[in-house]
Design an enzyme around this catalytic site. Sequence first.
Site, PDB file in Angstrom:
ATOM      1  N   GLU A   1      -4.001   0.729  -5.298  1.00 55.93           N
ATOM      2  CA  GLU A   1      -4.000   1.881  -6.216  1.00 55.93           C
ATOM      3  C   GLU A   1      -2.733   1.970  -7.054  1.00 55.93           C
ATOM      4  OE1 GLU A   1      -5.114   5.461  -4.125  1.00 55.93           O
ATOM      5  OE2 GLU A   1      -7.197   4.807  -3.974  1.00 55.93           O
TER       6      GLU A   1
ATOM      7  N   HIS B   1       0.856  -1.192   0.000  1.00 58.09           N
ATOM      8  CA  HIS B   1       0.000   0.000   0.000  1.00 58.09           C
ATOM      9  C   HIS B   1       0.898   1.250   0.000  1.00 58.09           C
ATOM     10  CE1 HIS B   1      -4.150   1.682   1.255  1.00 58.09           C
ATOM     11  NE2 HIS B   1      -3.382   2.729   1.006  1.00 58.09           N
TER      12      HIS B   1
END
Length: 401
Positions: free
Chosen positions: A164, A119
Amino acid sequence: MNTGSTTLRALPKGFLFGASTSAHQIEGNNLASDFWHYENLVDSRLPERSGDACDSYNRWREDMDLLAELGFNAYRFGIEWARIEPEAGRVSAAQVQHYKRMVDYAHSVGLEPVLTLHHFSSPRWFTQLGGWGNVENIDRFLDYLDVIAPILGDGDGAVVTINEPNILAIMTHAFTGAGGSVGALGGGLPAVDQAIADVLITAHDAARQRLQRDHPRLHVGWSVANQVVQYVDGGRDNALQYRENREDQFLRASRQDDFVGVQAYTRTVFDAAGVLAPPSTVDRTLTGWEYYPEALGEAVRHTNEVTGGTPILVTENGIATTDDQQRIAYTTAALAGLAGAMDQGIDVRGYLHWSALDNYEWGRFAPTFGLIEVERNTFARSPKPSARWLGAMAREQVFRS
Ligand code: BGC
């Protein structure tokens, strides 16, 4: 079902209803990571450093107990590669055990763990070796997957390989000084570094195959930041080009996945000249983003279109605000949009609110996304009314509006 002024929507069996965090944003003292290094540079561009963050490295049991007591049945959290492998090839067996204990404990209190393997933050050594810009580093990520095998076990949980990738391909570029700034959201996001995007997509593909081979029951996906791109007259070409680069190429990479993580907060609108700033009358959240709860339903629809029906897990959705009633209003509207998408037949497996805790928002603590407040010196946790409100729906397995 409509009971007077309240609409109740029963959720499909097994629906994951919970909250999300990431390791670097809550654990504290993530000393061997690249992000810690950036924060602590003498000329760091970041206004605040993560420091102790929420001290969740020590308080994770308390976090899980709270979420379970509030009524949630799922918790998305991260494992931190920089702790597990602080120097290249030097693996900490104690850290592997630490995260394994977290996974086991989550199960024992009735929380389905949704594990994020990467992350934003990487071990500093990985970044020094060229990070995601170096195609040879994919093997190092696969080695990390082998190392964490005891954490993943042989159960049927869910893992997000990379959070992401589309933002990571911008951030990495920005931090190495090669590209725009991370905070440039007001004018839309800078373009991704395509070389980094290509490595990330290949890495994810290889990771999925490795995980499906070694942990056949595991559900594997990644989570994409949805920009909810819209356009007004003359803006179509700009909008579609932007969306292909910042979003669609990453969504297409999810076609073979067991699920795709949808993360949506706001929208980006284009006209013929480029990104159209929201009118000054529009509410903005503490991150400066337009208040636009409809983003979630629209992101889910677009994701479904691009992937061709990969099951969806909402891995992030929420609002940075000091007004908890506004958080409830935002989330009510977001869930109504999500319910609409589900009514159209889109396969949505869960909703994980961002975030469980007020945490370190990549440079600042002020944009508070948490359902649970964290006192900055004592680290005392206090659930906000929104936490009880959302937790009650999770317990009953309904969306109420
Ligand atoms: C990220 C989180 C972040 C959140 C709010 C997402 O981009 O995955 O780490 O805190 O959005 O900005």
